[in-house]
Enzyme design. Structure first.
Site, PDB file in Angstrom:
ATOM      1  N   LYS A 207       0.834  -1.214   0.000  1.00 30.87           N
ATOM      2  CA  LYS A 207       0.000   0.000   0.000  1.00 30.87           C
ATOM      3  C   LYS A 207       0.868   1.264   0.000  1.00 30.87           C
ATOM      4  O   LYS A 207       0.613   2.211  -0.748  1.00 30.87           O
ATOM      5  CB  LYS A 207      -0.909  -0.022   1.242  1.00 30.87           C
ATOM      6  CG  LYS A 207      -1.699   1.243   1.470  1.00 30.87           C
ATOM      7  CD  LYS A 207      -2.752   1.465   0.405  1.00 30.87           C
ATOM      8  CE  LYS A 207      -3.358   2.849   0.524  1.00 30.87           C
ATOM      9  NZ  LYS A 207      -4.326   3.139  -0.532  1.00 30.87           N
ATOM     10  N   CYS A 261      -3.912  10.302   1.792  1.00 31.95           N
ATOM     11  CA  CYS A 261      -3.141   9.102   1.430  1.00 31.95           C
ATOM     12  C   CYS A 261      -1.792   9.460   0.813  1.00 31.95           C
ATOM     13  O   CYS A 261      -0.750   9.283   1.430  1.00 31.95           O
ATOM     14  CB  CYS A 261      -3.941   8.250   0.461  1.00 31.95           C
ATOM     15  SG  CYS A 261      -5.402   7.525   1.209  1.00 31.95           S
TER      16      CYS A 261
END
Ligand code: NAD
Length: 402
Positions: A207, A261
């Site tokens: 991720k 993010c």
């Protein structure tokens, strides 16, 4: 279909937790959502939503009406616990794992043998093993024997969350093999994309790698935009022509990188491997400097007026979402106001109101601005034709008005 798990507890009902909880509820699971915010809990229990995401209102309403989704301030005993709480950074760009720690601590009182705990929050490498599993172990459980722990990072795109929750491939990494296996079985009950096995640490790194890849490539585009500006050429022409090369695919520059993010996660890598992550750190710094570069452009143009009206188009961190977190557009607007460079008009069509700023209609901003600063490529802004703004000074950070 035979299912090992029936009752799911989702901790954190934001952009990730709420769509996940309501999707699971409409797939027949009994879902108990938990949030620390009483307002969020009340809103959901009324069948309403507190965030903007296409289709989410209908999904939550039907999930709540079916009786399969309920929200509360405390967890209840369940088969699966999904943790989807924030993982921001704190001072010094160090990961703030306090939300993950407290969510894990809270669920330990409701755990029983056979439970599966899944961390969905984007986390530094080692969090599932060293934080989540460790806290559960400290409360008396044997990991991999009576409680199972896995990480499954979320890679959905805001605006397409409900589609991507189901269709994206998922990487599932357990802290041991049985945890991986159980978590894969769970995701395969509602994901149509492939569910891929990894270790917890690999899944965490995957991720962070995805978001760092985007950040580094956007930094390249942002650097190009500043170089082209110095050369007096259009970066948009350069990129679109360069991208005609069969093996070149440059991303779009912008006013910086925001959101919760891409602007955050690369720091989780830098924090643990500072020596080895020179490029990742530099990319972050290039993207973080871009808002200041835009402000400098506005300053130069504003100096030509006594008191210009500066129209700012967009506050969100990206197109067609209402999410203002870590938004470079907000940073730019705040600084323009602070520096009193002129009268500031703000148009943000994705939100109805803002706690600090008055919002103007697009029509009003287009009519009254001397300087127009386009900060977000929202759909309504794409309808602006160059002829509509030919009298204005235009600073178009997204290359929309061409
Ligand atoms: N938003 C995205 O597009 C996206 C995409 C991929 C991954 N992620 C990751 O998913 C995680 C969650 O992000 P989000 O965007 O859903 O955050 P969010 O801020 O929208 O929602 C988090 C929710 O958790 C609640 N909360 C905080 N602490 C809690 C606790 N101890 N117990 C219960 N509830 C608690 C908050 O009140 C909030 O409602 C983060 O790690 C983020 O990096 C987000």
């Amino acid at each position: 279909m035979h299912r090992k798990f029936e009752n799911i507890c989702v901790v954190g009902l934001g952009y990730i937790g709420l769509p996940t909880a309501s999707l699971l509820a409409t797939k027949g699971y009994k879902v108990h959502g938990v949030d620390v915010s009483p307002k969020v809990v009340e809103t959901i229990n009324r069948g309403n939503i507190h965030i903007v995401e296409p289709g989410l209102d209908i999904l939550v309403k039907s999930a709540v009406q079916s009786g399969n989704l309920k929200a509360g301030l405390e967890p209840i005993e369940s088969d699966v616990f999904i943790i989807a709480v924030p993982t921001p950074f704190k001072e010094g760009k160090r990961p703030d794992l306090s939300y993950v720690e407290s969510a894990t601590r809270v669920i330990t009182s409701y755990l029983k043998p056979g439970n599966l705990v899944i961390l969905e929050s984007t986390s530094p490498v080692g969090t599932s093993d060293e934080v989540v599993a460790e806290i559960i172990k400290d409360s008396g459980f044997t990991i991999g024997e009576d409680v199972f722990v896995a990480h499954c990072p979320e890679r959905v795109l805001p605006g397409r969350i409900l589609i991507e929750l189901v269709e994206n491939d998922r990487v599932v990494g357990g802290v041991d093999e049985l945890s991986t296996q159980l978590a894969i079985e769970f995701y395969e009950t509602f994901v149509s994309g492939e569910v891929l096995a990894a270790t917890a640490k690999t899944a965490e790194m995957v991720k962070l790698t995805e978001n760092s890849f985007r950040d580094v490539n956007i930094a390249f585009a942002n650097e190009l935009s500043m170089i082209c500006d110095r050369e007096g050429i259009s970066v948009w022409d350069v990129i679109s022509l360069a991208n005609r090369h069969p093996r070149v695919n440059i991303l779009n520059p912008g006013p910086g990188v925001g959101g919760h993010c891409i602007a955050v996660d690369p720091w989780f890598i830098v924090d643990r491997s500072p020596e080895e992550s020179q490029l990742i750190r530099t990319a972050r710094e290039v993207n973080d400097r871009k808002p200041e570069w835009v402000i400098e452009r506005v300053r130069n143009k504003a100096a030509k007026f006594k008191k210009p009206v500066i129209g700012c188009l967009g506050l969100a961190f990206k197109a067609d979402v209402d999410d203002l977190r870590e938004s470079p557009a907000v940073e730019i607007v705040e600084r323009l106001i602070e520096e009193k460079l002129g009268d500031i008009l703000i148009c943000e069509p994705m939100i109805a109101s803002h706690p600090h700023y008055d919002l103007s209609s697009l029509e009003n901003v287009l009519k009254n601005s001397d300087i127009l600063v386009l900060l977000v490529d929202h759909k309504p802004f794409k309808k602006i034709k160059p002829t509509m703004v030919s009298e204005k000074i235009l600073i178009d950070t997204r290359g929309v008005i061409r």
